[in-house]
Write an enzyme that holds these catalytic residues in place. Structure first.
Site, mmCIF file in Angstrom:
data_model
loop_
_atom_site.group_PDB
_atom_site.id
_atom_site.type_symbol
_atom_site.label_atom_id
_atom_site.label_comp_id
_atom_site.label_asym_id
_atom_site.label_seq_id
_atom_site.Cartn_x
_atom_site.Cartn_y
_atom_site.Cartn_z
ATOM 1 N N CYS A 27 16.048 3.799 -0.441
ATOM 2 C CA CYS A 27 15.412 3.117 0.384
ATOM 3 C C CYS A 27 16.323 2.049 1.237
ATOM 4 O O CYS A 27 17.506 2.303 1.519
ATOM 5 C CB CYS A 27 14.151 2.570 0.054
ATOM 6 N N ASN A 36 0.960 -0.988 0.059
ATOM 7 C CA ASN A 36 -0.068 -0.147 -0.010
ATOM 8 C C ASN A 36 0.851 1.190 -0.018
ATOM 9 O O ASN A 36 1.024 1.838 1.056
ATOM 10 C CB ASN A 36 -0.972 -0.049 1.204
ATOM 11 N N ILE A 37 1.524 1.599 -1.352
ATOM 12 C CA ILE A 37 2.217 2.861 -1.208
ATOM 13 C C ILE A 37 1.319 3.942 -1.322
ATOM 14 O O ILE A 37 0.476 4.065 -2.198
ATOM 15 C CB ILE A 37 3.062 2.642 -2.500
#
Lengths: 217, 217
Positions: A126, A101-102
């Site tokens: 990241c 769920n970005i």
């Protein structure tokens, strides 16, 4: 959403630029995992550690876009401080499929920071430089009008066996319309034009001085 | 060893630069297979075909380094002609392991062409952008002092399942000592310094004109 930290550099940037070509014994620059150049002034990678700092210094970064929610490690903070690098943190949770769920809004804010040439050269990272970084770069490619199959191909090159359909769906559905007003003067598309204009302007200014001098004599 | 073709452009470069950000319906730029930016002014890819020409125009290439022995296709030659792009061909045979035999001399000549900023922006390509292109980029990375594990990591990202130990051995053993005299002013390492020096020189010239004018009056 974004935590920005600016540290004024108090220490001279120490990079050995004296000898451009080294012997085979001197292959000592260690780029971070999954490092690559994305476009003029934009780089991507996995999480850099102290072994990568000498390499990162050669990039002369102005900022880092960090896409994880965890606090930045002390050693990395020190590196940023001593090199005058600004940190933009956009905390996106790491997910495992099918629970991906970005947040669109966070990626949109990160894109604005990424497109701002005042932050260039910038490194996006990241943890592994695969999913979160891959999604942000993929959205940038949409702005650059790359077709989806090429965007996915690039994403997969970095994610390899860990490529996620859900990430690719995110990039496909990501709405770029609200970013229409942002210029991309850094891009491969435009940089040479920009540099040429700058040089012509400076030469023109020099010419005016000369002309004035002739008039006065 | 290298066949160079230069065609003076007779046709204006037609690239739509008017609108930097497009709607989702306009994702129409198709980079060649395995396309990526290597460094400032240096790109790599697989063999481009006509579907990629619009994208390649956005790079405003000055030259192409082509690493296969086969003649360049007519459509590609036409593209180069109408865009004023010079072709440097270094014909390296495509091999299958264990019969890999990459000629050091040819790679060395290709590297000299690659390092010459007068040829930038330049696109390196072979057939799939994996082995021959990967070896040339790997040798460039040695000149840039990357450690071998990072050079191999980058090579493998493009070669994927087709990665060859023999190519990696070639890169490891490749002798860069004869290339020591070549500058790398294009590189991430140096570009910003180079631009800064250029601008300071021009401003200084402008200042001298002003000073002369003051003395005369």
């Amino acid at each position: 959403m974004c935590r920005a930290t600016e540290v004024v550099s108090t220490v001279e940037r120490v990079v050995d630029m004296s000898s451009p070509v080294m012997s085979q014994d001197e292959l000592n620059l260690i780029p971070p995992l999954n490092f690559a150049m994305v476009d003029n002034g934009i780089f991507r990678s996995g999480f850099p550690d102290s072994a990568n700092f000498s390499f990162l210094q050669t990039l002369r970064l102005r900022s880092i876009i960090y896409l994880c929610p965890e606090p930045y490690p002390e050693a990395n903070n020190e590196f940023l401080k001593s090199n005058g690098i600004k940190l933009f943190q956009f905390g996106i949770e790491g997910y495992k499929e099918p629970f991906v769920n970005i947040p669109q809004d966070t990626i949109r804010e990160a894109l604005k920071t990424l497109l701002d040439v005042r932050n260039h050269p910038v490194l996006i990272h990241c943890k592994r430089g695969k999913h979160r970084t891959g999604c942000l770069v993929g959205c940038l490619r949409k702005l650059q009008r790359w077709c989806l199959s090429s965007i996915f191909d690039e994403y997969q090159r970095f994610a390899a066996a860990k490529a996620r359909v859900s990430d690719q769906r995110f990039m496909e559905l990501f709405d770029i319309s609200s970013l229409k007003h942002l210029p991309m003067s850094f891009s491969c598309l435009k940089r040479h034009v920009f540099t040429a204009i700058l040089i012509v302007m400076i030469i023109d200014k020099a010419g005016r001085f000369k002309a004035k001098s002739n008039v006065k004599t």
